[in-house]
Design an enzyme around this catalytic site. Structure first.
Site, PDB file in Angstrom:
ATOM      1  N   ILE A  50       3.344 -28.305 -20.995  1.00  0.00           N
ATOM      2  CA  ILE A  50       4.059 -27.124 -21.466  1.00  0.00           C
ATOM      3  C   ILE A  50       3.752 -26.804 -22.926  1.00  0.00           C
ATOM      4  CG2 ILE A  50       6.346 -26.124 -21.844  1.00  0.00           C
ATOM      5  CD1 ILE A  50       7.347 -27.878 -19.530  1.00  0.00           C
ATOM      6  N   CYS A  51       3.554 -27.820 -23.718  1.00  0.00           N
ATOM      7  CA  CYS A  51       3.498 -27.645 -25.172  1.00  0.00           C
ATOM      8  C   CYS A  51       2.403 -26.739 -25.714  1.00  0.00           C
ATOM      9  CB  CYS A  51       3.422 -28.992 -25.867  1.00  0.00           C
ATOM     10  SG  CYS A  51       4.962 -29.899 -25.726  1.00  0.00           S
ATOM     11  N   PRO A  52       1.180 -26.771 -25.224  1.00  0.00           N
ATOM     12  CA  PRO A  52       0.142 -25.989 -25.893  1.00  0.00           C
ATOM     13  C   PRO A  52       0.451 -24.503 -26.041  1.00  0.00           C
ATOM     14  CG  PRO A  52      -0.883 -27.558 -24.430  1.00  0.00           C
ATOM     15  CD  PRO A  52       0.609 -27.621 -24.177  1.00  0.00           C
TER      16      PRO A  52
END
Length: 189
Positions: A50-52
């Site tokens: 999820i982070c990018p």
């Protein structure tokens, strides 16, 4: 954990990757006191699915933050070496190549703990050994810190709830409007 609103932001001194390529020691928010606002945000971990996208959203709006005198700083419990590897891998491969704002390392998990974003805790078991309960990674926390080092805004979401970077800019605008005009900011859409 009680709110940090209106309190001095917890200080820290840690390793960071700056400019997307250089590891430095002794990174601290103290360098911004009386100079810049800080948006300190916590993300779950390097190389998570999820982070990018969220990290790239902050990068895409970085000039807007800078034009308002705001330093953007990301933090996870990963090591500075992990951050550097994450920064050297392109987006298509699950990395965040092109991110230029600092990423700080919280290997000890004390920064996350002090900001109330750590998902998990340490406890003593029956054998008097320290054990971790929970994943020991940060929830998605975000803190707007003013030039005096006081927390003016905080938001903590579960891992899966991504923040809206435009909303963060709106909150910065509201704080700066109040500081300049001495009155509450009208709703900005």
């Amino acid at each position: 954990m009680p709110t940090l609103i209106g309190k001095q932001a917890p200080s820290f001194n840690t390793k960071a990757v700056i400019e997307g390529k250089k590891i430095i020691d002794n990174y601290s928010l103290d360098q911004f006191i009386d100079k810049k606002y800080v948006v300190l945000f916590f993300y779950t971990k390097d190389f998570s699915g999820i982070c990018p996208s969220e990290l790239y959203d902050f990068q895409e709006k970085l000039d807007e933050f800078k034009s308002r005198g705001v330093e953007v700083v990301g933090c996870s419990t990963d090591s500075e070496e992990s951050h550097l590897a994450f920064l050297n891998l392109d987006k298509g491969s699950g990395g965040i190549k092109g991110i230029t704002y600092p990423l700080i390392s919280d290997n000890t998990k004390t920064i996350c703990s002090n900001y109330g974003t750590l998902a998990g805790d340490y406890e003593l078991n029956e054998e008097n050994q320290l054990v971790a309960t929970g994943p020991m990674i940060p929830f998605r926390g975000l803190f707007l810190i003013d030039k005096k080092g006081i927390v003016q805004h905080q938001l903590i979401n579960h891992f899966t709830i991504v923040r809206d970077v435009n909303e963060v800019l709106r909150v910065v605008d509201a704080l700066q409007y109040f500081e300049e005009k001495g009155e509450f900011c009208p709703i900005i859409k």
